[in-house]
Design a protein around this motif. Structure first.
Motif, PDB file in Angstrom:
ATOM      1  N   HIS A  59      28.397 -10.328  -5.343  1.00 14.80           N
ATOM      2  CA  HIS A  59      28.976 -10.362  -4.065  1.00 14.80           C
ATOM      3  C   HIS A  59      28.127 -11.385  -3.186  1.00 14.80           C
ATOM      4  O   HIS A  59      28.583 -12.147  -2.599  1.00 14.80           O
ATOM      5  N   ARG A  60      26.774 -11.077  -3.424  1.00 13.84           N
ATOM      6  CA  ARG A  60      25.793 -12.172  -2.435  1.00 13.84           C
ATOM      7  C   ARG A  60      26.163 -13.304  -2.761  1.00 13.84           C
ATOM      8  O   ARG A  60      26.071 -14.304  -2.061  1.00 13.84           O
ATOM      9  N   TRP A  61      26.241 -13.859  -4.060  1.00  8.44           N
ATOM     10  CA  TRP A  61      26.386 -15.171  -4.332  1.00  8.44           C
ATOM     11  C   TRP A  61      27.784 -15.893  -3.872  1.00  8.44           C
ATOM     12  O   TRP A  61      27.990 -16.833  -3.331  1.00  8.44           O
ATOM     13  N   ARG A  62      28.532 -14.995  -3.952  1.00 11.20           N
ATOM     14  CA  ARG A  62      29.922 -15.253  -3.461  1.00 11.20           C
ATOM     15  C   ARG A  62      30.139 -15.399  -1.956  1.00 11.20           C
ATOM     16  O   ARG A  62      30.675 -16.484  -1.460  1.00 11.20           O
ATOM     17  N   LEU A  63      29.344 -14.571  -1.291  1.00 11.46           N
ATOM     18  CA  LEU A  63      29.271 -14.918   0.189  1.00 11.46           C
ATOM     19  C   LEU A  63      28.548 -16.125   0.613  1.00 11.46           C
ATOM     20  O   LEU A  63      28.949 -16.868   1.348  1.00 11.46           O
ATOM     21  N   ALA A  64      27.455 -16.421  -0.335  1.00  8.59           N
ATOM     22  CA  ALA A  64      26.545 -17.608  -0.045  1.00  8.59           C
ATOM     23  C   ALA A  64      27.401 -19.028  -0.197  1.00  8.59           C
ATOM     24  O   ALA A  64      27.463 -19.921   0.380  1.00  8.59           O
ATOM     25  N   SER A  65      28.443 -18.773  -1.383  1.00 10.96           N
ATOM     26  CA  SER A  65      29.289 -19.878  -1.447  1.00 10.96           C
ATOM     27  C   SER A  65      30.326 -20.093  -0.462  1.00 10.96           C
ATOM     28  O   SER A  65      30.646 -21.251  -0.319  1.00 10.96           O
ATOM     29  N   GLY A  66      30.685 -19.330  -0.059  1.00  5.95           N
ATOM     30  CA  GLY A  66      31.540 -19.126   1.229  1.00  5.95           C
ATOM     31  C   GLY A  66      30.843 -20.015   2.383  1.00  5.95           C
ATOM     32  O   GLY A  66      31.558 -20.775   2.957  1.00  5.95           O
ATOM     33  N   ALA A  67      29.754 -19.540   2.655  1.00  5.64           N
ATOM     34  CA  ALA A  67      29.030 -20.274   3.801  1.00  5.64           C
ATOM     35  C   ALA A  67      28.680 -21.528   3.161  1.00  5.64           C
ATOM     36  O   ALA A  67      28.769 -21.998   4.329  1.00  5.64           O
ATOM     37  N   GLY A  68      28.298 -21.902   2.386  1.00  9.59           N
ATOM     38  CA  GLY A  68      28.363 -23.357   1.784  1.00  9.59           C
ATOM     39  C   GLY A  68      29.168 -23.988   2.081  1.00  9.59           C
ATOM     40  O   GLY A  68      29.420 -25.403   2.452  1.00  9.59           O
ATOM     41  N   ILE A  69      30.415 -23.455   1.723  1.00  9.98           N
ATOM     42  CA  ILE A  69      31.923 -24.162   1.853  1.00  9.98           C
ATOM     43  C   ILE A  69      32.090 -24.394   3.431  1.00  9.98           C
ATOM     44  O   ILE A  69      32.533 -25.579   3.703  1.00  9.98           O
ATOM     45  N   VAL A  70      31.926 -23.466   4.121  1.00  8.33           N
ATOM     46  CA  VAL A  70      32.177 -23.819   5.625  1.00  8.33           C
ATOM     47  C   VAL A  70      31.088 -24.933   6.201  1.00  8.33           C
ATOM     48  O   VAL A  70      31.545 -25.683   6.838  1.00  8.33           O
ATOM     49  N   ALA A  71      29.603 -24.673   5.548  1.00  3.38           N
ATOM     50  CA  ALA A  71      28.711 -25.668   6.130  1.00  3.38           C
ATOM     51  C   ALA A  71      29.376 -27.184   5.540  1.00  3.38           C
ATOM     52  O   ALA A  71      29.121 -28.290   6.400  1.00  3.38           O
ATOM     53  N   TYR A  72      29.790 -27.312   4.308  1.00  5.18           N
ATOM     54  CA  TYR A  72      30.135 -28.428   3.856  1.00  5.18           C
ATOM     55  C   TYR A  72      31.392 -28.991   4.826  1.00  5.18           C
ATOM     56  O   TYR A  72      31.403 -30.166   4.925  1.00  5.18           O
ATOM     57  N   SER A  73      32.538 -27.994   5.250  1.00 12.57           N
ATOM     58  CA  SER A  73      33.494 -28.533   5.837  1.00 12.57           C
ATOM     59  C   SER A  73      33.039 -28.905   7.216  1.00 12.57           C
ATOM     60  O   SER A  73      33.586 -30.154   7.906  1.00 12.57           O
ATOM     61  N   ILE A  74      31.900 -28.467   7.843  1.00 10.55           N
ATOM     62  CA  ILE A  74      31.122 -28.886   9.089  1.00 10.55           C
ATOM     63  C   ILE A  74      30.629 -30.340   9.048  1.00 10.55           C
ATOM     64  O   ILE A  74      30.750 -31.426   9.664  1.00 10.55           O
ATOM     65  N   ALA A  75      29.989 -30.571   7.794  1.00  2.00           N
ATOM     66  CA  ALA A  75      29.385 -31.757   7.530  1.00  2.00           C
ATOM     67  C   ALA A  75      30.632 -32.905   7.279  1.00  2.00           C
ATOM     68  O   ALA A  75      30.477 -34.057   7.717  1.00  2.00           O
ATOM     69  N   VAL A  76      31.599 -32.567   6.491  1.00  2.00           N
ATOM     70  CA  VAL A  76      32.675 -33.610   6.394  1.00  2.00           C
ATOM     71  C   VAL A  76      33.318 -33.753   7.755  1.00  2.00           C
ATOM     72  O   VAL A  76      33.645 -34.960   8.192  1.00  2.00           O
ATOM     73  N   GLU A  77      33.897 -32.801   8.364  1.00  2.00           N
ATOM     74  CA  GLU A  77      34.087 -33.069   9.737  1.00  2.00           C
ATOM     75  C   GLU A  77      33.314 -33.934  10.531  1.00  2.00           C
ATOM     76  O   GLU A  77      33.732 -34.857  11.161  1.00  2.00           O
ATOM     77  N   TYR A  78      32.170 -33.900  10.596  1.00  2.00           N
ATOM     78  CA  TYR A  78      31.147 -34.730  11.318  1.00  2.00           C
ATOM     79  C   TYR A  78      31.213 -35.998  10.870  1.00  2.00           C
ATOM     80  O   TYR A  78      31.111 -36.964  11.246  1.00  2.00           O
ATOM     81  N   ALA A  79      31.142 -36.170   9.234  1.00  2.00           N
ATOM     82  CA  ALA A  79      31.157 -37.464   8.887  1.00  2.00           C
ATOM     83  C   ALA A  79      32.472 -38.302   9.292  1.00  2.00           C
ATOM     84  O   ALA A  79      32.470 -39.356   9.097  1.00  2.00           O
ATOM     85  N   GLN A  80      33.527 -37.744   9.501  1.00  2.00           N
ATOM     86  CA  GLN A  80      34.872 -38.315   9.850  1.00  2.00           C
ATOM     87  C   GLN A  80      34.583 -39.328  10.895  1.00  2.00           C
ATOM     88  O   GLN A  80      35.230 -40.167  11.206  1.00  2.00           O
ATOM     89  N   GLN A  81      33.661 -39.066  11.886  1.00  2.00           N
ATOM     90  CA  GLN A  81      33.230 -40.061  12.848  1.00  2.00           C
ATOM     91  C   GLN A  81      33.267 -41.453  12.442  1.00  2.00           C
ATOM     92  O   GLN A  81      33.164 -42.468  13.011  1.00  2.00           O
ATOM     93  N   LEU A  82      32.710 -41.537  11.203  1.00  2.00           N
ATOM     94  CA  LEU A  82      32.301 -42.860  10.403  1.00  2.00           C
ATOM     95  C   LEU A  82      33.467 -43.659  10.101  1.00  2.00           C
ATOM     96  O   LEU A  82      33.335 -44.687   9.414  1.00  2.00           O
ATOM     97  N   SER A  83      34.611 -42.739   9.809  1.00  2.00           N
ATOM     98  CA  SER A  83      35.729 -43.412   9.285  1.00  2.00           C
ATOM     99  C   SER A  83      36.944 -43.946  10.536  1.00  2.00           C
ATOM    100  O   SER A  83      37.310 -43.118  11.252  1.00  2.00           O
ATOM    101  N   PRO A  84      37.337 -44.831  10.292  1.00  2.00           N
ATOM    102  CA  PRO A  84      38.396 -45.389  11.364  1.00  2.00           C
ATOM    103  C   PRO A  84      39.446 -44.836  11.710  1.00  2.00           C
ATOM    104  O   PRO A  84      40.234 -44.223  10.711  1.00  2.00           O
ATOM    105  N   GLY A  85      39.688 -44.550  12.654  1.00  2.00           N
ATOM    106  CA  GLY A  85      40.893 -43.606  13.143  1.00  2.00           C
ATOM    107  C   GLY A  85      40.802 -42.131  13.043  1.00  2.00           C
ATOM    108  O   GLY A  85      41.638 -41.369  13.379  1.00  2.00           O
ATOM    109  N   ARG A  86      39.310 -41.721  12.854  1.00  2.00           N
ATOM    110  CA  ARG A  86      39.318 -40.143  12.572  1.00  2.00           C
ATOM    111  C   ARG A  86      38.311 -40.008  13.536  1.00  2.00           C
ATOM    112  O   ARG A  86      37.360 -40.554  14.187  1.00  2.00           O
TER     113      ARG A  86
END
Length: 121
Positions: A59-86
């Motif tokens: 359970h602990r690993w699965r929760l950590a992976s969920g938190a990691g995916i949320v962190a990944y989504s934040i990073a991808v959203e932030y990186a969209q500033q570098l993409s034209p029209g995003r």
């Protein structure tokens, strides 16, 4: 049919790459699905979590992976500033996070009922 652990990891990584590429494509090159943008985010990240769930041993690993995916989504959203029209969208991060939570719950329910069925037989 059960996939080997190595194949599940490769599938998870391939899906992460697909999400990254689709999220960072310039806006005019992005495929249009003609459904509500937030629903696209919700479904994509729900599936992302469901692919990660069986990789965890507890359970602990699965929760950590969920938190990691949320962190990944934040990073991808932030990186969209570098993409034209995003641009970065907190609403997209919220939809992604709800998708991760629902994917976790759905994967847990599937695992729970599969284990319950196995014990009954």
């Amino acid at each position: 049919m059960s996939l080997s652990r190595r194949k599940r990891i490769l599938l998870f990584l391939a899906y992460a790459l697909i999400i990254t590429v689709l999220s960072l494509l310039p806006a005019e090159q992005s495929p249009a699905l003609n459904i509500w943008d937030k629903l696209e985010h919700f479904c994509a990240y729900s599936l992302f979590m469901m692919l990660a769930f069986p990789l965890g041993h507890n359970h602990r690993w699965r929760l950590a992976s969920g938190a990691g995916i949320v962190a990944y989504s934040i990073a991808v959203e932030y990186a969209q500033q570098l993409s034209p029209g995003r641009h970065t969208s907190i609403e997209d991060v919220f939809a992604n996070s709800l998708g991760v939570i629902s994917g976790y719950l759905l994967a847990w329910l599937i695992m729970y009922f599969a284990m319950r069925k196995r014990r009954a037989s």
